[in-house]
Write a protein that holds these residues in place. Structure first.
Motif, PDB file in Angstrom:
ATOM      1  N   ARG A   5     -60.336 -18.241  36.208  1.00 37.12           N
ATOM      2  CA  ARG A   5     -61.693 -17.933  36.659  1.00 37.12           C
ATOM      3  C   ARG A   5     -62.001 -16.445  36.618  1.00 37.12           C
ATOM      4  NH1 ARG A   5     -64.236 -17.368  41.816  1.00 37.12           N
ATOM      5  NH2 ARG A   5     -62.283 -17.790  42.912  1.00 37.12           N
ATOM      6  N   LEU A   6     -60.993 -15.606  36.904  1.00 37.62           N
ATOM      7  CA  LEU A   6     -61.258 -14.184  37.095  1.00 37.62           C
ATOM      8  C   LEU A   6     -60.577 -13.290  36.069  1.00 37.62           C
ATOM      9  CD1 LEU A   6     -60.769 -14.258  40.953  1.00 37.62           C
ATOM     10  CD2 LEU A   6     -62.953 -14.112  39.734  1.00 37.62           C
ATOM     11  N   GLY A   7     -59.702 -13.852  35.251  1.00 34.58           N
ATOM     12  CA  GLY A   7     -59.017 -13.076  34.235  1.00 34.58           C
ATOM     13  C   GLY A   7     -59.771 -13.073  32.925  1.00 34.58           C
ATOM     14  N   PRO A   8     -59.100 -12.684  31.841  1.00 33.51           N
ATOM     15  CA  PRO A   8     -59.755 -12.636  30.522  1.00 33.51           C
ATOM     16  C   PRO A   8     -60.347 -13.971  30.098  1.00 33.51           C
ATOM     17  CG  PRO A   8     -57.621 -11.533  30.470  1.00 33.51           C
ATOM     18  CD  PRO A   8     -57.709 -12.224  31.797  1.00 33.51           C
ATOM     19  N   GLN A   9     -59.762 -15.078  30.580  1.00 39.79           N
ATOM     20  CA  GLN A   9     -60.266 -16.383  30.198  1.00 39.79           C
ATOM     21  C   GLN A   9     -61.678 -16.612  30.713  1.00 39.79           C
ATOM     22  OE1 GLN A   9     -58.187 -17.714  28.218  1.00 39.79           O
ATOM     23  NE2 GLN A   9     -59.179 -19.650  27.735  1.00 39.79           N
ATOM     24  N   GLY A  10     -62.134 -15.752  31.653  1.00 40.82           N
ATOM     25  CA  GLY A  10     -63.507 -15.841  32.119  1.00 40.82           C
ATOM     26  C   GLY A  10     -64.522 -15.642  31.018  1.00 40.82           C
ATOM     27  N   LEU A  11     -64.118 -14.970  29.932  1.00 35.24           N
ATOM     28  CA  LEU A  11     -65.019 -14.830  28.792  1.00 35.24           C
ATOM     29  C   LEU A  11     -65.376 -16.188  28.217  1.00 35.24           C
ATOM     30  CD1 LEU A  11     -63.274 -11.866  26.899  1.00 35.24           C
ATOM     31  CD2 LEU A  11     -65.172 -11.742  28.505  1.00 35.24           C
TER      32      LEU A  11
END
Length: 232
Positions: free
Chosen positions: A77-83
Motif C-alpha cells: 500500500r505504501l511502498g513502490p507498489q503503490g504506483l
C-alpha cells in the motif's frame, strides 16, 4: 447466505462485510506501523498489534497470516507498489484521451499516499531499519517500474511518445526516480510542513518537465510570442 421474505439479508456469523473487513485490515496495518516504529519489527509481537486495535489474536489471524503478512500489506500500500495501485484507481480512458492529465493524476495520487501519516512513517521505518536497501525492496521497485512501463509502451505504440526516446522501463524510471528521491528527503515521519510542501512542489515540477520533454504533441506558443512571429 439466507434471505427472509420481506426482511433484510443476513450474513453468516463471523463473516464481516467486505468494507468492514477492509477497514479492520487497514487499522491493523496502521497499528503495526506505529509499533514497528517504536519497537522495531522484531520487537513487535502479533499480540501487541492486535491489542493496539482492541482485537483478539484470533481476529487478527482472520485477516493476516502473520506479522510478515501485515508488513507485506504495508509495503503493497505504501511502498513502490503503490504506483500500480494508482494505476488501478484512475480512469483508464484518461490515459488514451489525455496522457499528460493521466500522469498528473497518477503522480498526485502517489504523493497523497506517500504524504499521509502512515506513508511518512513507513519510509522512516524502512530507512531506519535498513530495509530500503534490502533485496526484497529492490525487487518490488523493479516490479512496479516494469508494470508502470506498460503505460509508456502503450503511448509509444500509439505514437504519442517518439519510439527512439527510450525504452518504457527507462521512461518509468525517468519519471518516478526523482519523485522517489523527494520522498526519501522530505516525506519522512519527522518532516516539517515546509519540507512536505517542498517534496510535492519538486515532484509536480518534475512531472511537468517530464511531460514537456517526452510527449510529442506540439504546443501553441503564448499569444504574445505567436503575434510577434506573425508580424516579423
Amino acid at each position: 447466505m439466507s434471505l427472509k421474505p420481506g426482511g433484510p439479508m443476513r450474513r453468516r456469523p463471523g463473516r464481516p462485510p467486505k468494507k468492514e473487513a477492509g477497514d479492520t485490515k487497514a487499522e491493523l496495518v496502521e497499528a503495526a506501523l506505529r509499533l514497528f516504529a517504536q519497537k522495531g519489527y522484531t520487537g513487535t509481537s502479533i499480540r501487541a498489534i492486535a491489542r493496539e486495535v482492541g482485537l483478539s489474536e484470533s481476529v487478527l489471524y482472520a485477516h493476516f497470516a502473520g506479522k510478515q503478512d501485515i508488513f507485506d500489506a504495508a509495503v503493497a500500500r505504501l511502498g513502490p507498489q503503490g504506483l500500480v495501485t494508482g494505476l488501478e484507481s484512475l480512469d483508464p480512458a484518461l490515459a488514451d484521451r489525455d496522457p499528460a492529465a493521466y500522469l498528473r493524476a497518477l503522480v498526485t495520487h502517489v504523493l497523497d499516499a506517500w504524504d499521509s501519516p502512515s506513508g511518512r512513517l513507513f519510509i522512516s521505518l524502512m530507512v531506519r531499519d535498513g530495509l530500503v536497501h534490502s533485496a526484497a525492496m529492490g525487487d518490488t521497485v523493479m516490479r512496479s517500474m516494469g508494470e508502470t512501463a506498460t503505460l509508456f509502451q502503450n503511448w509509444i505504440d500509439a505514437g504519442r511518445i517518439p519510439a527512439d526516446l527510450g525504452g518504457p522501463v527507462d521512461l518509468a524510471w525517468a519519471l518516478f526516480g526523482p519523485i522517489g528521491q523527494a520522498r526519501l528527503l522530505w516525506l519522512h515521519a519527522d518532516a516539517a510542513p515546509e519540507e512536505r510542501r517542498e517534496a510535492r512542489d519538486r515532484a509536480l515540477r518534475h512531472t511537468e518537465l517530464f511531460i514537456r520533454a517526452v510527449f510529442r504533441e506540439r504546443r501553441e506558443p503564448p499569444t504574445g510570442d505567436r503575434e510577434g512571429r506573425d508580424h516579423s
